[in-house]
Motif scaffolding. Structure first.
Motif, PDB file in Angstrom:
ATOM      1  N   GLY A 114       0.791  -1.229   0.000  1.00  0.00           N
ATOM      2  CA  GLY A 114       0.000   0.000   0.000  1.00  0.00           C
ATOM      3  C   GLY A 114       0.818   1.272   0.000  1.00  0.00           C
ATOM      4  O   GLY A 114       0.314   2.344  -0.357  1.00  0.00           O
ATOM      5  N   ALA A 115       2.087   1.186   0.419  1.00  0.00           N
ATOM      6  CA  ALA A 115       2.938   2.371   0.465  1.00  0.00           C
ATOM      7  C   ALA A 115       3.491   2.758  -0.898  1.00  0.00           C
ATOM      8  O   ALA A 115       4.081   3.833  -1.043  1.00  0.00           O
ATOM      9  CB  ALA A 115       4.101   2.143   1.431  1.00  0.00           C
ATOM     10  N   ASP A 116       3.301   1.891  -1.889  1.00  0.00           N
ATOM     11  CA  ASP A 116       3.830   2.171  -3.228  1.00  0.00           C
ATOM     12  C   ASP A 116       2.771   2.896  -4.047  1.00  0.00           C
ATOM     13  O   ASP A 116       1.798   2.291  -4.506  1.00  0.00           O
ATOM     14  CB  ASP A 116       4.255   0.871  -3.911  1.00  0.00           C
ATOM     15  N   ALA A 117       2.968   4.183  -4.214  1.00  0.00           N
ATOM     16  CA  ALA A 117       1.976   5.032  -4.876  1.00  0.00           C
ATOM     17  C   ALA A 117       1.895   4.729  -6.366  1.00  0.00           C
ATOM     18  O   ALA A 117       2.799   4.137  -6.964  1.00  0.00           O
ATOM     19  CB  ALA A 117       2.325   6.499  -4.660  1.00  0.00           C
ATOM     20  N   PRO A 149      -6.706   0.127  -6.118  1.00  0.00           N
ATOM     21  CA  PRO A 149      -6.649   1.414  -6.826  1.00  0.00           C
ATOM     22  C   PRO A 149      -5.908   2.469  -6.009  1.00  0.00           C
ATOM     23  O   PRO A 149      -6.009   2.514  -4.779  1.00  0.00           O
ATOM     24  CB  PRO A 149      -8.127   1.796  -6.985  1.00  0.00           C
ATOM     25  N   GLY A 150      -5.144   3.293  -6.701  1.00  0.00           N
ATOM     26  CA  GLY A 150      -4.382   4.346  -6.052  1.00  0.00           C
ATOM     27  C   GLY A 150      -2.973   3.947  -5.682  1.00  0.00           C
ATOM     28  O   GLY A 150      -2.199   4.780  -5.212  1.00  0.00           O
ATOM     29  N   THR A 151      -2.634   2.666  -5.892  1.00  0.00           N
ATOM     30  CA  THR A 151      -1.282   2.199  -5.618  1.00  0.00           C
ATOM     31  C   THR A 151      -0.602   1.811  -6.930  1.00  0.00           C
ATOM     32  O   THR A 151      -1.216   1.829  -7.997  1.00  0.00           O
ATOM     33  CB  THR A 151      -1.289   0.980  -4.682  1.00  0.00           C
ATOM     34  N   ALA A 178     -11.478  -4.555  -6.468  1.00  0.00           N
ATOM     35  CA  ALA A 178     -11.861  -4.747  -7.867  1.00  0.00           C
ATOM     36  C   ALA A 178     -13.076  -3.887  -8.216  1.00  0.00           C
ATOM     37  O   ALA A 178     -13.083  -3.188  -9.243  1.00  0.00           O
ATOM     38  CB  ALA A 178     -12.154  -6.223  -8.131  1.00  0.00           C
ATOM     39  N   PHE A 179     -14.101  -3.919  -7.376  1.00  0.00           N
ATOM     40  CA  PHE A 179     -15.275  -3.080  -7.632  1.00  0.00           C
ATOM     41  C   PHE A 179     -14.880  -1.603  -7.678  1.00  0.00           C
ATOM     42  O   PHE A 179     -15.360  -0.835  -8.523  1.00  0.00           O
ATOM     43  CB  PHE A 179     -16.332  -3.294  -6.553  1.00  0.00           C
ATOM     44  N   ALA A 180     -14.013  -1.184  -6.750  1.00  0.00           N
ATOM     45  CA  ALA A 180     -13.580   0.212  -6.715  1.00  0.00           C
ATOM     46  C   ALA A 180     -12.827   0.596  -7.972  1.00  0.00           C
ATOM     47  O   ALA A 180     -12.876   1.759  -8.410  1.00  0.00           O
ATOM     48  CB  ALA A 180     -12.707   0.462  -5.487  1.00  0.00           C
ATOM     49  N   ALA A 181     -12.135  -0.357  -8.579  1.00  0.00           N
ATOM     50  CA  ALA A 181     -11.390  -0.110  -9.823  1.00  0.00           C
ATOM     51  C   ALA A 181     -12.280  -0.197 -11.056  1.00  0.00           C
ATOM     52  O   ALA A 181     -11.788  -0.032 -12.180  1.00  0.00           O
ATOM     53  CB  ALA A 181     -10.246  -1.103  -9.946  1.00  0.00           C
ATOM     54  N   GLY A 182     -13.558  -0.451 -10.857  1.00  0.00           N
ATOM     55  CA  GLY A 182     -14.477  -0.573 -11.986  1.00  0.00           C
ATOM     56  C   GLY A 182     -14.431  -1.937 -12.653  1.00  0.00           C
ATOM     57  O   GLY A 182     -14.923  -2.103 -13.769  1.00  0.00           O
ATOM     58  N   GLU A 183     -13.890  -2.929 -11.951  1.00  0.00           N
ATOM     59  CA  GLU A 183     -13.779  -4.267 -12.500  1.00  0.00           C
ATOM     60  C   GLU A 183     -14.941  -5.143 -12.042  1.00  0.00           C
ATOM     61  O   GLU A 183     -15.594  -4.867 -11.037  1.00  0.00           O
ATOM     62  CB  GLU A 183     -12.464  -4.918 -12.056  1.00  0.00           C
ATOM     63  N   ASP A 184     -15.163  -6.233 -12.764  1.00  0.00           N
ATOM     64  CA  ASP A 184     -16.096  -7.276 -12.369  1.00  0.00           C
ATOM     65  C   ASP A 184     -15.261  -8.409 -11.774  1.00  0.00           C
ATOM     66  O   ASP A 184     -14.521  -9.079 -12.498  1.00  0.00           O
ATOM     67  CB  ASP A 184     -16.867  -7.774 -13.584  1.00  0.00           C
ATOM     68  N   PRO A 185     -15.340  -8.636 -10.456  1.00  0.00           N
ATOM     69  CA  PRO A 185     -14.489  -9.662  -9.856  1.00  0.00           C
ATOM     70  C   PRO A 185     -14.650 -11.046 -10.479  1.00  0.00           C
ATOM     71  O   PRO A 185     -13.679 -11.801 -10.561  1.00  0.00           O
ATOM     72  CB  PRO A 185     -14.915  -9.662  -8.388  1.00  0.00           C
ATOM     73  N   PRO A 206     -17.597   2.131  -7.108  1.00  0.00           N
ATOM     74  CA  PRO A 206     -16.468   2.603  -7.914  1.00  0.00           C
ATOM     75  C   PRO A 206     -15.777   3.787  -7.245  1.00  0.00           C
ATOM     76  O   PRO A 206     -16.428   4.735  -6.792  1.00  0.00           O
ATOM     77  CB  PRO A 206     -17.120   3.006  -9.236  1.00  0.00           C
ATOM     78  N   GLY A 207     -14.464   3.709  -7.141  1.00  0.00           N
ATOM     79  CA  GLY A 207     -13.687   4.791  -6.551  1.00  0.00           C
ATOM     80  C   GLY A 207     -13.629   4.792  -5.045  1.00  0.00           C
ATOM     81  O   GLY A 207     -13.004   5.680  -4.459  1.00  0.00           O
ATOM     82  N   ALA A 208     -14.245   3.797  -4.387  1.00  0.00           N
ATOM     83  CA  ALA A 208     -14.322   3.786  -2.918  1.00  0.00           C
ATOM     84  C   ALA A 208     -13.559   2.592  -2.361  1.00  0.00           C
ATOM     85  O   ALA A 208     -14.120   1.728  -1.677  1.00  0.00           O
ATOM     86  CB  ALA A 208     -15.779   3.761  -2.461  1.00  0.00           C
ATOM     87  N   ALA A 209     -12.260   2.544  -2.622  1.00  0.00           N
ATOM     88  CA  ALA A 209     -11.452   1.368  -2.292  1.00  0.00           C
ATOM     89  C   ALA A 209     -11.285   1.140  -0.796  1.00  0.00           C
ATOM     90  O   ALA A 209     -10.902   0.045  -0.383  1.00  0.00           O
ATOM     91  CB  ALA A 209     -10.075   1.485  -2.944  1.00  0.00           C
ATOM     92  N   ASP A 210     -11.547   2.153   0.028  1.00  0.00           N
ATOM     93  CA  ASP A 210     -11.361   2.003   1.469  1.00  0.00           C
ATOM     94  C   ASP A 210     -12.652   1.721   2.228  1.00  0.00           C
ATOM     95  O   ASP A 210     -12.642   1.621   3.456  1.00  0.00           O
ATOM     96  CB  ASP A 210     -10.705   3.260   2.048  1.00  0.00           C
TER      97      ASP A 210
END
Length: 268
Positions: A114-117, A149-151, A178-185, A206-210
């Motif tokens: 997670g620390a790798d942006a 997402p975001g890493t 996966a859902f946050a990235a807009g993917e279908d798991p 989507p967009g709510a990875a946390d």
């Protein structure tokens, strides 16, 4: 299901549950194992804690199902895999985690970088991942990288690209990510094929990875279950609900029970 449905201890950290309370709650709810979160092997995997979990596993017939080494930016401010200054220490933590996993009879550990942006230099990420793979190899334990997402590993495609560069690695699919990235798991399961080495279960928009919502709050998990069964996945799938619990939306026990109920109903 062809796979084991497990709880994770970190789902209960915001509620202050200790190992004994986590195991008791997971056993009452009917789970088949408990995944253990690790920030620093010397702490979460100290010998006395490992021994305590062995006792709890015997008493409740509920084994440790997986170890997840988490590398958040709060603990690795200069980066983890992508930091030449930190990567060797990351590899050492992975080796220590894998040694405990081997002793517990586990085939795989998870690593969340997670620390790798997302802005991290890709070649540095690959070099750090190679250090981890090389460090863990003597233990005989596999390493599944969790994308988010975001890493630097923001999508399933990025995770597979890393596996191409470092063939010893596999992928940890977190359905909420996966859902946050807009993917279908369910589709991702097919894409990953034999690189799918572990699964985390949670829900997200989507967009709510946390958000780490209880399973079924936003999406029907029936297609994912069917995809896992069709793929012959026979590992563990652990709930990852920390975000919802830490936000005070629900307790860890409530979130776990709700998620398990949805999954069993979706399988019927």
């Amino acid at each position: 299901m062809t796979w084991r449905l497990c709880d994770a201890d970190w789902n209960h950290w915001p509620d202050g549950l200790d190992d004994a309370a986590v195991w008791a709650a997971a056993a009452r709810a009917g789970f088949e194992g408990v995944e253990v979160g690790v920030y620093r092997a010397a702490d979460e995997l100290a010998p006395e804690r490992v021994d305590e979990r062995r006792r709890l596993a015997r008493d409740h017939a509920l084994p440790v199902a997986m170890l997840l080494l988490s590398l958040p930016a709060s603990r690795w401010p200069t980066g983890a895999l992508s930091s030449p200054a930190a990567a060797s220490r990351v590899a050492a933590e992975a080796r220590a985690t894998a040694e405990v996993a081997a002793d517990l009879g586990l085939a795989t550990i998870g690593v969340w970088p997670g620390a790798d942006a997302a802005s991290a230099r890709w070649d540095d990420v690959v070099e750090g991942a190679e250090l981890v793979a090389d460090a863990v190899a003597p233990t005989g334990v596999r390493v599944a990288m969790e994308y988010k997402p975001g890493t630097a590993l923001g999508t399933a495609g990025a995770a597979l690209y890393l596996c191409d560069a470092v063939p010893a690695l596999g992928v940890l699919l977190d359905t909420g990510h996966a859902f946050a990235a807009g993917e279908d798991p369910a589709e991702v399961v097919g894409r990953l094929g034999d690189r799918l080495w572990h699964v985390h279960l949670g829900d997200a928009a989507p967009g709510a990875a946390d958000d780490d919502l209880p399973v079924g709050r936003l999406h029907d998990f029936g297609p994912l279950i069917a995809a896992l069964d069709a793929a012959g996945y026979d590992g563990a799938a652990s709930l990852d609900l920390y975000g919802a619990v830490s936000a005070g939306l629900v307790t860890g026990v409530e979130a776990a029970v709700e998620s398990r109920s949805h999954l069993l109903a979706s399988r019927a």
